[in-house]
Design an enzyme around this catalytic site. Sequence first.
Site, PDB file in Angstrom:
ATOM      1  N   LYS A  40     114.130 118.177 109.942  1.00 16.50           N
ATOM      2  CA  LYS A  40     113.245 118.854 108.980  1.00 16.50           C
ATOM      3  C   LYS A  40     112.484 117.851 108.109  1.00 16.50           C
ATOM      4  O   LYS A  40     111.282 117.944 107.946  1.00 16.50           O
ATOM      5  CB  LYS A  40     114.055 119.739 108.011  1.00 16.50           C
ATOM      6  CG  LYS A  40     114.768 120.900 108.637  1.00 16.50           C
ATOM      7  CD  LYS A  40     115.385 121.798 107.555  1.00 16.50           C
ATOM      8  CE  LYS A  40     116.493 121.131 106.764  1.00 16.50           C
ATOM      9  NZ  LYS A  40     117.725 120.887 107.510  1.00 16.50           N
ATOM     10  N   ARG A  75     117.398 128.603 101.720  1.00 13.77           N
ATOM     11  CA  ARG A  75     118.556 128.414 102.596  1.00 13.77           C
ATOM     12  C   ARG A  75     119.536 129.574 102.479  1.00 13.77           C
ATOM     13  O   ARG A  75     120.601 129.524 103.084  1.00 13.77           O
ATOM     14  CB  ARG A  75     119.274 127.148 102.152  1.00 13.77           C
ATOM     15  CG  ARG A  75     119.211 125.989 103.137  1.00 13.77           C
ATOM     16  CD  ARG A  75     119.836 124.816 102.439  1.00 13.77           C
ATOM     17  NE  ARG A  75     120.307 123.793 103.296  1.00 13.77           N
ATOM     18  CZ  ARG A  75     119.747 122.585 103.381  1.00 13.77           C
ATOM     19  NH1 ARG A  75     118.657 122.313 102.713  1.00 13.77           N
ATOM     20  NH2 ARG A  75     120.297 121.663 104.123  1.00 13.77           N
ATOM     21  N   ARG A 121     122.410 108.715 112.116  1.00 13.81           N
ATOM     22  CA  ARG A 121     121.409 108.752 111.046  1.00 13.81           C
ATOM     23  C   ARG A 121     121.691 107.688 109.988  1.00 13.81           C
ATOM     24  O   ARG A 121     122.823 107.482 109.582  1.00 13.81           O
ATOM     25  CB  ARG A 121     121.389 110.140 110.388  1.00 13.81           C
ATOM     26  CG  ARG A 121     120.412 110.197 109.222  1.00 13.81           C
ATOM     27  CD  ARG A 121     119.842 111.548 108.993  1.00 13.81           C
ATOM     28  NE  ARG A 121     120.776 112.462 108.375  1.00 13.81           N
ATOM     29  CZ  ARG A 121     120.438 113.695 108.002  1.00 13.81           C
ATOM     30  NH1 ARG A 121     119.206 114.127 108.215  1.00 13.81           N
ATOM     31  NH2 ARG A 121     121.325 114.489 107.456  1.00 13.81           N
ATOM     32  N   ARG A 130     124.560 108.592 104.912  1.00 13.63           N
ATOM     33  CA  ARG A 130     124.692 109.624 103.873  1.00 13.63           C
ATOM     34  C   ARG A 130     126.137 110.101 103.818  1.00 13.63           C
ATOM     35  O   ARG A 130     126.720 110.394 104.860  1.00 13.63           O
ATOM     36  CB  ARG A 130     123.788 110.808 104.237  1.00 13.63           C
ATOM     37  CG  ARG A 130     122.586 110.935 103.343  1.00 13.63           C
ATOM     38  CD  ARG A 130     121.647 111.979 103.857  1.00 13.63           C
ATOM     39  NE  ARG A 130     122.173 113.329 103.759  1.00 13.63           N
ATOM     40  CZ  ARG A 130     121.438 114.418 103.976  1.00 13.63           C
ATOM     41  NH1 ARG A 130     120.158 114.298 104.292  1.00 13.63           N
ATOM     42  NH2 ARG A 130     121.945 115.618 103.873  1.00 13.63           N
ATOM     43  N   ARG A 133     128.725 121.790 107.183  1.00 18.58           N
ATOM     44  CA  ARG A 133     127.309 122.073 106.919  1.00 18.58           C
ATOM     45  C   ARG A 133     126.721 122.977 108.008  1.00 18.58           C
ATOM     46  O   ARG A 133     125.888 123.829 107.729  1.00 18.58           O
ATOM     47  CB  ARG A 133     126.517 120.757 106.831  1.00 18.58           C
ATOM     48  CG  ARG A 133     126.821 119.999 105.540  1.00 18.58           C
ATOM     49  CD  ARG A 133     126.302 118.586 105.576  1.00 18.58           C
ATOM     50  NE  ARG A 133     124.862 118.523 105.518  1.00 18.58           N
ATOM     51  CZ  ARG A 133     124.160 117.458 105.871  1.00 18.58           C
ATOM     52  NH1 ARG A 133     124.772 116.368 106.309  1.00 18.58           N
ATOM     53  NH2 ARG A 133     122.855 117.468 105.781  1.00 18.58           N
TER      54      ARG A 133
END
Length: 212
Positions: free
Chosen positions: A13, A88, A123, A155, A166
Amino acid sequence: MNLIIMGAPGAGKGTQAEAISAREGIPALSTGQILRNALKAGTELGLTAKTYMEAGGLVPDEIVIGIVKEYLDSDECAKGFVLDGFPRSAAQAEALDRLGVRIDAVLSINVSDERIVRRMSGRRVCECGASYHLDYLPPAVDGICDKCGRKLYIRPDDRPETVMKRLETYHEQTEPVIDFYRRRGLLVEVEGQEKVEDTTELVRRALADIAG
Ligand code: AMP
């Protein structure tokens, strides 16, 4: 153009929101990035958000709705905007409606859970908000941000157990929002590709169809 980008955590995103922002000359707002910045700065907002974020859940609706409202009211958004990571939950989508904001399209980047889990492990992010992937979008110099030269890091909420949580949050609370926009005829779905530039091209074409 007023756009919303949706998709599971790690679907891309943020990367696509940035690409659209640069191409269309409209600002992108990432609620996740704002919350991470607040967390880093140690503000009250950051401290409140921390527990929810680290647990892989959603930060309370009234907090994020407040952030987005302030942003949409600003002059910056006069020509359009890209919302990355908002709404969300059903309550957030309803709040956006109540603000009377016109939405032209809701772009959903679809990536299977299995691929999400694989992707998240690669990531790497930077404090400046830039995001990379060891295989799909590596920085020019290993471990260093192309944009600002700082050191990249993982992260904290990209740890495998948090990623699973998540994803659960996404399926339970965010997918109903996708259906909400589908019913309104606003949903545009794009299959997330292995290569970032391939997804960017699919997104570009999908948006050109809408605009055209
Ligand atoms: P993201 O960078 O979009 O993956 O967001 C990181 C985290 O910030 C999420 O896992 C949530 O804990 C929180 N967050 C971001 N956007 C929202 C939102 N619209 N509503 C509630 N929590 C959010």
